[in-house]
Scaffold this motif. Structure first.
Motif, short mmCIF file in Angstrom:
data_model
loop_
_atom_site.label_atom_id
_atom_site.label_comp_id
_atom_site.label_asym_id
_atom_site.label_seq_id
_atom_site.Cartn_x
_atom_site.Cartn_y
_atom_site.Cartn_z
N HIS A 34 10.99 -0.13 -8.91
CA HIS A 34 9.57 -0.38 -9.19
C HIS A 34 9.41 -1.83 -9.65
CE1 HIS A 34 10.19 -0.26 -13.56
NE2 HIS A 34 10.79 0.91 -13.45
N PRO A 45 0.83 -1.20 0.00
CA PRO A 45 0.00 0.00 0.00
C PRO A 45 0.86 1.25 0.00
CG PRO A 45 0.12 -0.96 2.21
CD PRO A 45 0.81 -1.92 1.28
N GLY A 46 0.24 2.37 -0.32
CA GLY A 46 0.97 3.63 -0.30
C GLY A 46 0.93 4.33 -1.64
N GLU A 47 1.03 5.63 -1.61
CA GLU A 47 0.99 6.44 -2.83
C GLU A 47 2.25 6.25 -3.64
OE1 GLU A 47 0.92 11.22 -3.96
OE2 GLU A 47 0.18 10.52 -2.01
N LEU A 48 2.10 6.20 -4.96
CA LEU A 48 3.22 6.14 -5.89
C LEU A 48 3.16 7.31 -6.84
CD1 LEU A 48 3.29 2.32 -6.83
CD2 LEU A 48 4.82 3.52 -5.26
N GLY A 51 6.43 12.69 -5.27
CA GLY A 51 5.48 12.18 -4.30
C GLY A 51 5.86 12.54 -2.87
N PRO A 52 5.10 12.00 -1.91
CA PRO A 52 5.35 12.31 -0.50
C PRO A 52 6.69 11.76 -0.03
CG PRO A 52 3.75 10.54 -0.70
CD PRO A 52 3.97 11.07 -2.09
N ARG A 73 6.81 7.79 -4.47
CA ARG A 73 7.09 8.35 -3.16
C ARG A 73 8.58 8.20 -2.85
NH1 ARG A 73 4.31 3.58 -1.98
NH2 ARG A 73 5.47 2.01 -0.78
N ARG A 108 7.10 6.85 -12.60
CA ARG A 108 5.98 7.39 -11.85
C ARG A 108 5.30 6.31 -10.99
NH1 ARG A 108 6.96 12.12 -10.91
NH2 ARG A 108 4.84 12.28 -10.11
N GLU A 109 5.75 5.07 -11.10
CA GLU A 109 5.24 3.99 -10.26
C GLU A 109 6.33 3.48 -9.32
OE1 GLU A 109 3.65 0.97 -12.79
OE2 GLU A 109 2.45 2.39 -13.96
#
Length: 448
Positions: A259, A236-239, A436-437, A241, A413-414
């Protein structure tokens, strides 16, 4: 008196030797006869890798592999027994395989193989020995993790996958600590001793009875197929990051951009590896030229695919001075974007072809290297001529193929960028990168 330097000729074509294959009991012997090669490589390949471990026994395969070296009488007895025959023990556990074996003189191959087979099938596995090996693995884990590059590499799985891959192959410090001698004995009984596997033998096989070697190693073990590959879920988590593994006081940062990638069976390897060579796999690569030669940020940078039966990872890795961390990331991303947009040059294509074809006679000049190629074919269900197919693939690959591979297989971007460094120095600039974060972790809590 100085002699005239010889003129290099055209590269000679290379064909990988055709292996012999025979069925012995529940197992298969795969052998290459190399006339004149008096030092043999013997490998037993079993499908009992780390991915087969239950989640409550993570690290048991690695610990079992380490414990086999204690031999049939315990207390590290195997190595000196093999040394009397000029032989050396080999053991390597991967996500997809449990590989053991010996390197031995052909004249002593029967005796060395018998000792190796006893260690695999009927080891002592004394509790004291297993606990000693476990303590050594735990100590080694933190010793190696004190290196920023190793720390960052071991964090990849938890950032990209859930399930078994989220924890390092050796189980990590917490999981491995809970693996008992009883669990090792159980894993060995069901996943090693009872599994026949494939025996790889390479060397001058004149007078060598391969069926007898196979019978010695396989005994009454059964034919157990490798597990059916099933792609793991993503973490889980934003990609994208950025994850910072805080190392206060560090003057350098270890960087990894990673990735997910296709599995070994799904990827077009000449295209993928050729593209990877152009980006960061050769000394003349774009990333090395940018980060080392032009910017002077690093001694070297590399990239590669880590391919498994059920999935894969693409990663770029380097170490840079702490103040250059953020710019190193943006420069890397810029080179990936440029490769995808502008494509591969003819000069880069030529370098890829030569790098992956001209040196094959040297690459496969030893029994060990030939055995390694056969082991790969067994683990990944590859055809026996897979080396020749790879060579042919590199010979016919085009610049357009490599350009398209960059677009097919590179997904910045992933990705997750993992930075092992001093968060107090680099966190602010990393937030300005726009990837990202940014999340900061204490490394000691990663595998808790």
């Amino acid at each position: 008196m100085l002699q005239t330097r010889p003129v290099s000729g055209a590269p000679k074509p290379y064909t990988f030797p055709k292996p012999q294959r025979l069925r012995v009991g529940g197992g298969t012997v795969l052998a290459i006869d190399v006339p004149g090669q008096q030092f043999a490589a013997v490998r037993l390949v079993q499908p009992s890798g780390g991915i087969t471990e239950p989640l409550d026994r993570m690290g048991v395969a690695t610990l079992t592999g380490e414990s086999l070296e204690d031999g049939v009488t315990g207390d590290s007895s195997l190595a000196p027994a093999l040394e009397r025959h000029g032989a050396e023990w080999v053991a390597r556990v991967t996500w997809d395989s449990f590989v053991t074996g010996v390197d031995a003189p052909i004249s002593r191959i029967a005796d060395a193989t018998k000792l190796f087979a006893e260690a695999v099938r009927t080891p002592a596995l004394r509790p004291d020995d297993v606990l000693r090996r476990r303590d050594q693995l735990l100590e080694r884990f933190w010793l190696e993790a004190s290196m920023a590059s190793t720390l960052a590499t071991r964090a990849i799985g938890g950032q990209l996958f859930t399930g078994r891959y989220a924890t390092p192959l050796n189980g990590g410090p917490v999981r491995l600590q809970s693996v008992t001698p009883e669990l090792v004995a159980d894993f060995h009984s069901h996943s090693v001793a009872a599994v026949a596997g494939t025996l790889v033998v390479v060397g001058d096989l004149t007078g060598v009875d391969l069926a007898e070697l196979g019978a010695t190693v396989f005994g009454d073990a059964s034919d157990v197929p490798a597990p059916t590959p099933s792609a793991p879920d993503s973490a889980p988590g934003e990609l994208p990051r950025i994850v910072v593994l805080d190392r206060p006081g560090s003057v350098q940062s270890a960087l990894i951009l990673a990735h997910r990638a296709p599995s070994r069976s799904e990827i077009d390897l000449p295209r993928a590896d050729g593209m990877s060579d152009v980006l960061g796999g050769m000394f003349t690569s774009r990333l090395n030229n940018e980060l080392r030669e032009r910017l002077g940020y690093t001694y070297g940078v590399g990239c590669r695919f880590d391919l498994r039966r059920d999935s894969g990872v693409f990663l770029v890795s380097t170490q840079v001075e702490a103040p250059t961390t953020a710019h190193s990331i943006t420069a890397t991303l810029a080179q990936i974007e440029k490769l995808q947009a502008d494509g591969v040059t003819d000069a880069e294509l030529s370098a890829v072809r030569e790098s992956n074809t001209v040196g094959l006679p040297v690459t496969y000049s030893t029994a060990r290297s030939l055995a390694a190629a056969l082991v790969e074919s067994v683990v990944h269900d590859l055809p026996e001529d897979h080396v020749d197919r790879l060579r042919a693939g590199f010979e016919r690959v085009t610049a357009d193929d490599l350009t398209q591979a960059a677009r097919d297989y590179l997904h910045p971007r992933e990705s997750v960028v993992i930075v092992a460094g001093d968060a107090s120095q680099i966190e602010g600039e990393l937030r300005e990168v726009g990837h990202g974060p940014v999340v900061v972790h204490d490394p000691e809590t990663l595998w808790a």
